[in-house]
Design a protein around this motif. Structure first.
Motif, PDB file in Angstrom:
ATOM      1  N   UNK A 256       0.983  -1.156   0.182  1.00 33.01           N
ATOM      2  CA  UNK A 256      -0.225  -0.255   0.033  1.00 33.01           C
ATOM      3  C   UNK A 256       0.957   1.658  -0.067  1.00 33.01           C
ATOM      4  N   UNK A 257       1.739   1.758  -1.445  1.00 33.24           N
ATOM      5  CA  UNK A 257       2.059   2.818  -1.305  1.00 33.24           C
ATOM      6  C   UNK A 257       2.470   3.365  -3.352  1.00 33.24           C
ATOM      7  N   UNK A 258       2.063   4.965  -2.995  1.00 34.04           N
ATOM      8  CA  UNK A 258       2.367   5.391  -3.781  1.00 34.04           C
ATOM      9  C   UNK A 258       1.497   4.999  -4.819  1.00 34.04           C
ATOM     10  N   UNK A 259       1.700   4.659  -6.377  1.00 29.24           N
ATOM     11  CA  UNK A 259       0.830   4.277  -7.209  1.00 29.24           C
ATOM     12  C   UNK A 259       0.232   2.343  -7.656  1.00 29.24           C
ATOM     13  N   UNK A 260       1.928   1.668  -6.503  1.00 28.99           N
ATOM     14  CA  UNK A 260       1.069   0.340  -6.207  1.00 28.99           C
ATOM     15  C   UNK A 260      -0.507   0.627  -6.640  1.00 28.99           C
TER      16      UNK A 260
ATOM     17  N   UNK B 277      -4.837   7.258   2.523  1.00 31.89           N
ATOM     18  CA  UNK B 277      -3.833   6.576   2.041  1.00 31.89           C
ATOM     19  C   UNK B 277      -2.296   7.326   2.103  1.00 31.89           C
ATOM     20  N   UNK B 278      -1.930   9.077   1.744  1.00 29.97           N
ATOM     21  CA  UNK B 278      -1.473   8.779   2.133  1.00 29.97           C
ATOM     22  C   UNK B 278      -0.372   9.069   3.166  1.00 29.97           C
ATOM     23  N   UNK B 279      -1.216   8.918   3.606  1.00 29.31           N
ATOM     24  CA  UNK B 279      -0.474   8.694   5.658  1.00 29.31           C
ATOM     25  C   UNK B 279       0.319   7.197   5.627  1.00 29.31           C
ATOM     26  N   UNK B 280      -0.714   6.242   5.059  1.00 24.23           N
ATOM     27  CA  UNK B 280      -0.180   4.705   5.143  1.00 24.23           C
ATOM     28  C   UNK B 280       0.712   4.536   3.926  1.00 24.23           C
ATOM     29  N   UNK B 281       0.843   5.205   3.222  1.00 25.76           N
ATOM     30  CA  UNK B 281       2.032   4.908   1.775  1.00 25.76           C
ATOM     31  C   UNK B 281       3.603   6.051   2.374  1.00 25.76           C
ATOM     32  N   UNK B 282       3.076   6.623   3.624  1.00 23.62           N
ATOM     33  CA  UNK B 282       4.575   7.150   4.071  1.00 23.62           C
ATOM     34  C   UNK B 282       4.778   5.867   5.135  1.00 23.62           C
TER      35      UNK B 282
ATOM     36  N   UNK C 123       4.909   3.364   4.804  1.00 21.25           N
ATOM     37  CA  UNK C 123       5.211   2.026   3.993  1.00 21.25           C
ATOM     38  C   UNK C 123       6.698   1.987   3.097  1.00 21.25           C
ATOM     39  N   UNK C 124       6.454   3.563   3.308  1.00 19.22           N
ATOM     40  CA  UNK C 124       7.589   3.730   2.207  1.00 19.22           C
ATOM     41  C   UNK C 124       9.056   3.469   3.834  1.00 19.22           C
TER      42      UNK C 124
END
Length: 514
Positions: free
Chosen positions: A414-418, A433-438, A440-441
């Motif tokens: 669950x990151x970016x445009x994946x 989703x933006x927080x989750x993406x950060x 995850x990265x």
């Protein structure tokens, strides 16, 4: 011609043109006064014309003054001639004054019109969309039509507006369901403006309240590729085929330079390459079928070569704007779900079918601890045959299916445009989703210190797939329940593939050998 300039009184006993002739001569239509004069009539004509000029934003015509000439007749005496000259001079002075006032009003209206246009034309492109050339300015008249005729009390009641992202952002209260309001608003925009503008129903990240954004359609479009798409996609595809072949020939992996002296060994990697290619193809076909069903246009897939797994899947650009979160969820869940199902099918076949002579490979059961899903299925099907420290002969389909599961699991992060990032956005919205993406990265970056696969994928995600996800026309309406379960299932499968199997392989257990 005689009239009293002080009292604006028309002497009805003097011969002169009928009053209706004055009306016919006037380019504007004055009101009829029971007591009045041609002067009062002419003055009101100017005032009425200025009022029209203020309402319509157009220059007032000066031909209105011609009504005075048409009303004049020959004076009957020298005194009357003097009076007429005096009155005519006053009229000329008044005409000059009114002309100056008209010019001032026109210049003020031009300034106000420019200011109103500049006020609503500033801003930057929407996330994931890029503007082309100079921004198209939205006029004040268009904004008023949008507020008064397109948006309404029963759809989206506008309370304020401000420049935003290359267009206009309207704040207000959303009435009823977002999907129904969106359909009504877009139908009204289509009736009044055609395809000139695009509507986005978004959520304000500051207060989580719905907002409506209208932008000119011509302002945004996909960037043309620097090289032809088919050429770049073919180049990536050829490199991916090469890495798939090498990945399935262990002798060539240990000494890369020996490939040129042992090209015949590449044929030994064909079975494994075809198995992984089957999983990758299932993934892309899943995306393609759903895209056609929901009306989304996709670009050519660019397969990403990988030295570790042969390929990390493909990057496919979306060439159209997705309508809502449910369509986004169906699109990005379809690919990993199809890939997972194909990988699981190969994994189950590897544990059910006995390895043939010269085909089976010997493994240490400890490697099965690297995946919770693979280890659990192996323990369930192999039972007592799976013991710690006891070598096990398995079908090569085990690793080919496992590699396919891992490729789809990585795409489900669950990151970016994946795929996983878009699924998270569809499930929980842009802010979550933006927080989750950060997060995850960051975790992926930490994992890259211990795994070359994680490092490779962290770099790839950060530079190519970091996001943000392009805006949807309707980001407020949530997906329906069954699609939410589908998205959560994909994310859980990816997590189970990547998590380790923590339990030891002991003698007891259920044996389902065939």
């Amino acid at each position: 011609m005689s009239w009293s300039t002080a009292a604006f009184h028309w002497d009805p006993f003097r011969p002169r043109l009928p009053l209706r002739s004055c009306y016919q001569a006037l380019p504007c239509t004055p009101y009829l006064f029971t007591t009045g004069s041609p002067l009062s009539c002419s003055c009101y004509c100017f005032a009425n014309k200025f009022r029209l000029q203020i309402m319509l934003g157009r220059k007032a015509s000066k031909s209105c003054v011609l009504c005075r000439a048409m009303l004049e007749t020959e004076p009957e005496s020298d005194d009357e001639k003097e009076k007429d000259k005096h009155s005519s001079k006053e009229l000329l002075d008044m005409n000059e004054s009114l002309t100056k006032i008209e010019g001032n009003l026109s210049s003020q209206d031009s300034i106000q019109e420019k200011e109103s246009q500049l006020e609503v034309a500033s801003g930057s492109p929407l996330p994931g969309l890029k503007s082309v050339g100079e921004p198209i300015r939205i006029s004040k008249v268009t904004i008023d039509i949008l507020k008064d005729q397109v948006f309404s009390f029963n759809t989206f009641f506008v309370t304020s507006q401000e420049p935003y992202e290359g267009g206009v952002l309207f704040r207000g209260n959303l009435r009823g369901k977002a999907a129904e309001s969106y359909d009504k608003i877009t139908n009204r925009m289509q009736d009044r403006f055609g395809d000139q503008y695009m509507l986005f129903l978004l959520t304000d990240p500051e207060d989580d309240k719905p907002v409506a954004v209208v932008v000119p359609k011509q302002t945004f479009q996909a960037d043309p590729p620097a090289v032809p798409q088919w050429f770049a996609a073919s180049a990536f595809g050829l490199v991916t085929i090469f890495t798939l072949l090498i990945r399935n020939v262990p002798a060539l992996q240990s000494n890369f330079l020996s490939i040129f002296d042992n090209l015949e060994l590449l044929k030994d990697g064909i079975p494994g390459s075809l198995a992984i290619a089957l999983i990758l193809g299932s993934h892309e076909v899943g995306h393609l079928l759903v895209a056609r069903d929901v009306g989304i246009k996709l670009g050519i897939p660019y397969f990403v070569p990988s030295w570790q797994l042969g390929s990390f899947g493909a990057i496919t650009r979306i060439l159209s704007i997705v309508n809502n979160r449910e369509a986004l969820l169906k699109l990005f869940a379809a690919g990993p779900l199809a890939g997972f199902l194909m990988g699981l099918a190969l994994l189950l076949l590897s544990l059910i079918l006995p390895p043939g002579d010269g085909v089976g490979i010997i493994i240490d059961p400890a490697v099965l601890h690297e995946s919770f899903l693979v280890g659990s299925i192996a323990k369930l099907l192999l039972g007592d045959a799976l013991k710690e420290g006891t070598p096990l002969s398995v079908n090569p389909l085990l690793f080919w299916g496992w590699a396919g599961l891992l490729i789809n699991a990585i795409n489900s992060i669950p990151a970016g445009e994946l795929d996983g990032g878009c699924i998270a956005f569809a499930l929980w919205g842009r802010k979550v989703s933006a927080r989750l993406s950060g997060i995850t990265l960051v975790l992926l970056g930490i994992s890259s210190l211990f795994s070359d696969v994680a490092f490779y994928w962290a770099v790839l995600t950060f530079f190519l797939q970091r996001g943000p996800v392009a805006p949807l026309h309707d980001e407020i309406t949530e997906p329906r329940g069954r699609y939410i379960g589908l998205g959560v299932t994909v994310l859980l499968l990816g997590l189970l593939v990547c998590l380790p199997y923590p339990f030891p392989f002991v003698d007891h257990g259920v044996n389902f050998q065939f």
